[in-house]
Design a protein around this motif. Structure first.
Motif, mmCIF file in Angstrom:
data_model
loop_
_atom_site.group_PDB
_atom_site.id
_atom_site.type_symbol
_atom_site.label_atom_id
_atom_site.label_comp_id
_atom_site.label_asym_id
_atom_site.label_seq_id
_atom_site.Cartn_x
_atom_site.Cartn_y
_atom_site.Cartn_z
ATOM 1 N N UNK A 176 -19.704 16.868 -26.861
ATOM 2 C CA UNK A 176 -18.598 16.763 -27.808
ATOM 3 C C UNK A 176 -17.928 18.117 -28.032
ATOM 4 N N UNK A 177 -18.743 19.148 -28.166
ATOM 5 C CA UNK A 177 -18.212 20.491 -28.395
ATOM 6 C C UNK A 177 -17.396 20.959 -27.197
ATOM 7 N N UNK A 178 -17.959 20.850 -26.001
ATOM 8 C CA UNK A 178 -17.290 21.369 -24.813
ATOM 9 C C UNK A 178 -16.029 20.583 -24.475
ATOM 10 N N UNK A 213 -23.128 20.671 -37.002
ATOM 11 C CA UNK A 213 -22.178 21.565 -36.342
ATOM 12 C C UNK A 213 -21.233 20.866 -35.367
ATOM 13 N N UNK A 214 -21.492 19.612 -35.064
ATOM 14 C CA UNK A 214 -20.555 18.874 -34.215
ATOM 15 C C UNK A 214 -19.673 17.944 -35.044
ATOM 16 N N UNK A 255 -31.043 26.466 -31.271
ATOM 17 C CA UNK A 255 -30.777 25.625 -30.116
ATOM 18 C C UNK A 255 -29.528 26.016 -29.340
ATOM 19 N N UNK A 256 -29.281 25.249 -28.284
ATOM 20 C CA UNK A 256 -28.115 25.519 -27.437
ATOM 21 C C UNK A 256 -26.798 25.283 -28.170
ATOM 22 N N UNK A 257 -26.771 24.297 -29.078
ATOM 23 C CA UNK A 257 -25.535 24.020 -29.800
ATOM 24 C C UNK A 257 -25.116 25.227 -30.638
ATOM 25 N N UNK A 258 -26.067 25.781 -31.372
ATOM 26 C CA UNK A 258 -25.764 26.959 -32.183
ATOM 27 C C UNK A 258 -25.305 28.126 -31.311
#
Length: 344
Positions: A176-178, A213-214, A255-258
């Motif tokens: 979703x972020x990318x 964060x998403x 994590x990777x998201x952060x």
């Protein structure tokens, strides 16, 4: 802000092509061969019999390491017209190792280069921050026009959209972020509304407090506002809530998201800080991550490498030039130093 240095008088594309073709053959002339005084005739008459017998790498660096993107593109087109051969194919055949990778990456037109880097990241066995940050760099540390050109190049090269391949290859937690970042089209003018910045800083703070964060609001702000507006928002965030936004994001987890969101914040707010850190990480410790080192120097040499060098010195108390010299060697080192603006 670029470090690429062009000669005071730039030779014609034809002259550059002749010099490159000669560089591919001059190292070992067959015994008893009479040297042709006419370079063009020499290339057309006996070049094919000499190919593969040695390469003058210094000449390759002298030409390609001192030409901008437009000049390199014209050289490639002229080379094809003169010799009916692809310059990249000949470079691939004549060079080797990290030097070859760096030169070929440099030769690609910037949108095609970034499209290939993104595809390589998406097809790598690992899908961690080190790999996927390439996509964030393209989305957040480039102009909106460049991002569109990259997406167009990606579709042409790989018969798929960048968004589709992200969804197919990236862990769901990061999709979703990318996709949000690469799908954006930011206004590219310096227009700032302080009231909106203050309001959206508060929205970002509330989302970060919940550690979601998403969240759509978070990603909408991050992916659609122009860079100048976002910088103002980040300033309000620090002023109103005490910490920088990237610090609070990293406090949400490891994590990777952060980590990906931190890269996005840095690439928007101060890309030189991000790229200086990528270079530092590629050099410190045992061995060198040549791919990351090459990527940063090649992709930023015509944009903001002077600022990256300044940030590197401020953070590490040593020059980027000395760091590169200490961890590389040979023609690869000479080529990187040429892009960094150092005489070789």
């Amino acid at each position: 802000m670029a470090t690429l240095r062009l000669p005071d008088v730039v030779p014609s594309p034809r002259q550059d092509c002749e010099r490159l073709r000669k560089a591919f053959q001059v190292a070992q002339t067959p015994p008893g061969t009479t040297t042709c005084l006419n370079v063009v005739l020499c290339c057309s008459c006996i070049l094919d019999s000499w190919l593969g017998l040695g390469t003058d790498e210094k000449a390759v660096i002298k030409v390609l390491g001192h030409r901008n993107a437009r000049q390199r593109r014209i050289i490639g087109e002229t080379y094809q017209q003169l010799y009916n051969k692809c310059l990249i194919d000949d470079l691939n055949a004549e060079l080797s190792g990290d030097f070859r990778k760096a030169v070929i990456l440099w030769i690609y037109d910037p949108p095609e280069r970034d499209a290939r880097l993104a595809n390589e990241a998406l097809n790598s066995r690992r899908k961690g921050v080190n790999e996927l940050q390439v996509i964030v760099e393209i989305a957040c540390a480039s102009s909106p026009h460049h991002l569109i050109a990259v997406r167009q190049a990606y579709s042409i090269l790989f018969d798929s959209s960048l968004e589709e391949d992200i969804i197919s290859n990236v862990p769901m937690s990061l999709q979703k972020v990318l996709v949000s970042l690469v799908s954006s089209y930011r206004y590219d003018k310096n227009v700032v509304d302080s009231a909106i910045a203050n309001s959206e800083a508060a929205k970002l703070y509330e989302v970060i407090k919940t550690k979601k964060l998403d969240h759509d609001d978070f990603l909408s702000i991050l992916s659609t506002r122009n860079v100048f507006q976002l910088k103002e928002t980040f300033l309000h965030y620090r002023k109103n809530f005490g910490n920088s936004i990237d610090e609070d994001i990293l406090n949400c987890g490891k994590g990777n998201l952060e980590s990906i969101l931190k890269v996005a914040i840095w690439c928007i707010d101060s890309p030189e800080k991000h790229f200086a850190e990528v270079i530092r990480a590629s050099i410190v410790g045992f061995g060198t991550d040549e791919d990351s080192l090459t990527r940063v120097i090649v992709t930023r040499a015509e944009i903001d490498m002077m600022k990256v060098k300044g940030e590197y010195f401020n953070t590490n108390k040593t020059t980027l030039d000395s760091a590169v010299i200490g961890d590389t060697s040979g023609d690869y080192q000479d080529f990187l130093m040429a892009l960094l603006g150092t005489n070789v």
